[in-house]
Motif scaffolding. Structure first.
Motif, short mmCIF file in Angstrom:
data_model
loop_
_atom_site.label_atom_id
_atom_site.label_comp_id
_atom_site.label_asym_id
_atom_site.label_seq_id
_atom_site.Cartn_x
_atom_site.Cartn_y
_atom_site.Cartn_z
N CYS A 41 -9.20 -6.19 -0.92
CA CYS A 41 -9.06 -6.34 0.53
C CYS A 41 -7.79 -5.62 0.98
O CYS A 41 -6.72 -5.85 0.42
CB CYS A 41 -8.98 -7.82 0.90
SG CYS A 41 -8.81 -8.11 2.67
N LYS A 42 -7.93 -4.76 1.97
CA LYS A 42 -6.78 -4.02 2.50
C LYS A 42 -6.42 -4.58 3.87
O LYS A 42 -7.27 -4.76 4.72
CB LYS A 42 -7.10 -2.54 2.62
CG LYS A 42 -5.91 -1.72 3.11
CD LYS A 42 -6.30 -0.26 3.24
CE LYS A 42 -5.16 0.56 3.81
NZ LYS A 42 -4.80 0.17 5.17
N THR A 43 -5.14 -4.85 4.04
CA THR A 43 -4.63 -5.23 5.36
C THR A 43 -3.88 -4.01 5.90
O THR A 43 -4.03 -2.92 5.39
CB THR A 43 -3.72 -6.47 5.27
OG1 THR A 43 -2.51 -6.12 4.59
CG2 THR A 43 -4.41 -7.63 4.57
N VAL A 60 -10.72 2.42 -1.17
CA VAL A 60 -10.83 1.67 0.07
C VAL A 60 -11.04 2.65 1.24
O VAL A 60 -11.84 2.40 2.13
CB VAL A 60 -9.58 0.79 0.31
CG1 VAL A 60 -9.59 0.20 1.70
CG2 VAL A 60 -9.51 -0.31 -0.73
N THR A 61 -10.33 3.76 1.21
CA THR A 61 -10.43 4.76 2.28
C THR A 61 -11.66 5.64 2.13
O THR A 61 -12.31 5.99 3.11
CB THR A 61 -9.16 5.64 2.29
OG1 THR A 61 -8.02 4.79 2.37
CG2 THR A 61 -9.17 6.58 3.48
N ASN A 88 -11.98 -2.12 5.18
CA ASN A 88 -11.36 -3.39 4.82
C ASN A 88 -11.39 -3.74 3.34
O ASN A 88 -10.54 -4.50 2.89
CB ASN A 88 -12.02 -4.54 5.59
CG ASN A 88 -11.77 -4.42 7.07
OD1 ASN A 88 -10.66 -4.15 7.49
ND2 ASN A 88 -12.82 -4.60 7.85
N GLY A 89 -12.39 -3.23 2.60
CA GLY A 89 -12.41 -3.66 1.21
C GLY A 89 -13.56 -3.18 0.39
O GLY A 89 -14.39 -2.38 0.82
N ILE A 93 -6.78 2.29 -4.06
CA ILE A 93 -6.32 2.66 -2.72
C ILE A 93 -7.19 3.78 -2.15
O ILE A 93 -7.60 3.72 -0.99
CB ILE A 93 -4.82 3.05 -2.75
CG1 ILE A 93 -3.97 1.81 -3.05
CG2 ILE A 93 -4.40 3.69 -1.43
CD1 ILE A 93 -2.52 2.10 -3.35
N LEU A 131 -2.45 -4.61 -0.14
CA LEU A 131 -3.71 -4.51 -0.85
C LEU A 131 -3.82 -5.73 -1.75
O LEU A 131 -2.92 -6.00 -2.56
CB LEU A 131 -3.73 -3.23 -1.70
CG LEU A 131 -5.06 -2.84 -2.30
CD1 LEU A 131 -6.00 -2.34 -1.20
CD2 LEU A 131 -4.86 -1.75 -3.32
N LYS A 157 3.09 1.19 -3.36
CA LYS A 157 2.25 0.88 -4.54
C LYS A 157 2.94 -0.09 -5.50
O LYS A 157 2.66 -0.13 -6.69
CB LYS A 157 1.83 2.16 -5.26
CG LYS A 157 1.01 3.07 -4.38
CD LYS A 157 0.70 4.36 -5.09
CE LYS A 157 -0.10 5.30 -4.25
NZ LYS A 157 0.59 5.85 -3.12
N VAL A 184 0.83 -1.21 0.00
CA VAL A 184 0.00 0.00 0.00
C VAL A 184 0.86 1.26 0.00
O VAL A 184 0.57 2.23 -0.70
CB VAL A 184 -0.96 0.02 1.21
CG1 VAL A 184 -1.70 1.33 1.31
CG2 VAL A 184 -1.94 -1.13 1.13
#
Length: 137
Positions: free
Chosen positions: A101-103, A60-61, A87-88, A57, A107, A37, A34
């Protein structure tokens, strides 16, 4: 340590993906850092442009951006069905699906076509995301 993290992700990728997602041949996945990139690893033939990655990106936010404009991956525009702002994202276009899905640091982006049910791919990607979060990634 970035290289140690990448090495760990690659090891996880090999064991998890081979064991769980290889059967899902139509489901293609890419894992990105993330912060930088940079693509860490992906399925053969899976590619996301830098602009598409930036939008993912941000989406997701700020889910209202992708809910309003859709999500473009590999030139295909998906209609966002669910984006929680944390999260996604889950998106569809006809019989094709896209899951993000973002951890904490990664990503995961996956797409599937009509040969594989989008919700099954979504479930597998979110499980992988949960696993990576538990691992601190």
């Amino acid at each position: 340590n970035s290289s140690l993290r990448e090495e760990y992700v690659l090891k996880l990728w090999d064991s998890y993906i081979l064991d769980n997602l290889v059967e899902a041949d139509p489901c293609q996945i890419g894992i990105y850092d993330v912060r930088t990139k940079r693509r860490i690893t992906s399925s053969d033939g899976f590619w996301v442009s830098p602009k598409e990655l930036e939008v993912v990106i941000e989406g997701v936010t700020y889910p209202d951006l992708v809910q309003r404009n859709g999500l473009v991956i590999n030139g295909k525009t998906y209609d966002v069905r669910l984006a929680d702002g944390k999260n996604g994202i889950f998106a569809r276009k006809e019989f094709h699906g896209c899951t993000v899905c973002k951890t904490f640091t990664l990503l995961i982006i996956a797409v599937t076509d009509e040969r594989y049910e989008a919700k099954v791919c979504n479930e597998q990607v979110m499980k992988l995301g949960d696993f990576l979060r538990r691992a601190g990634l």
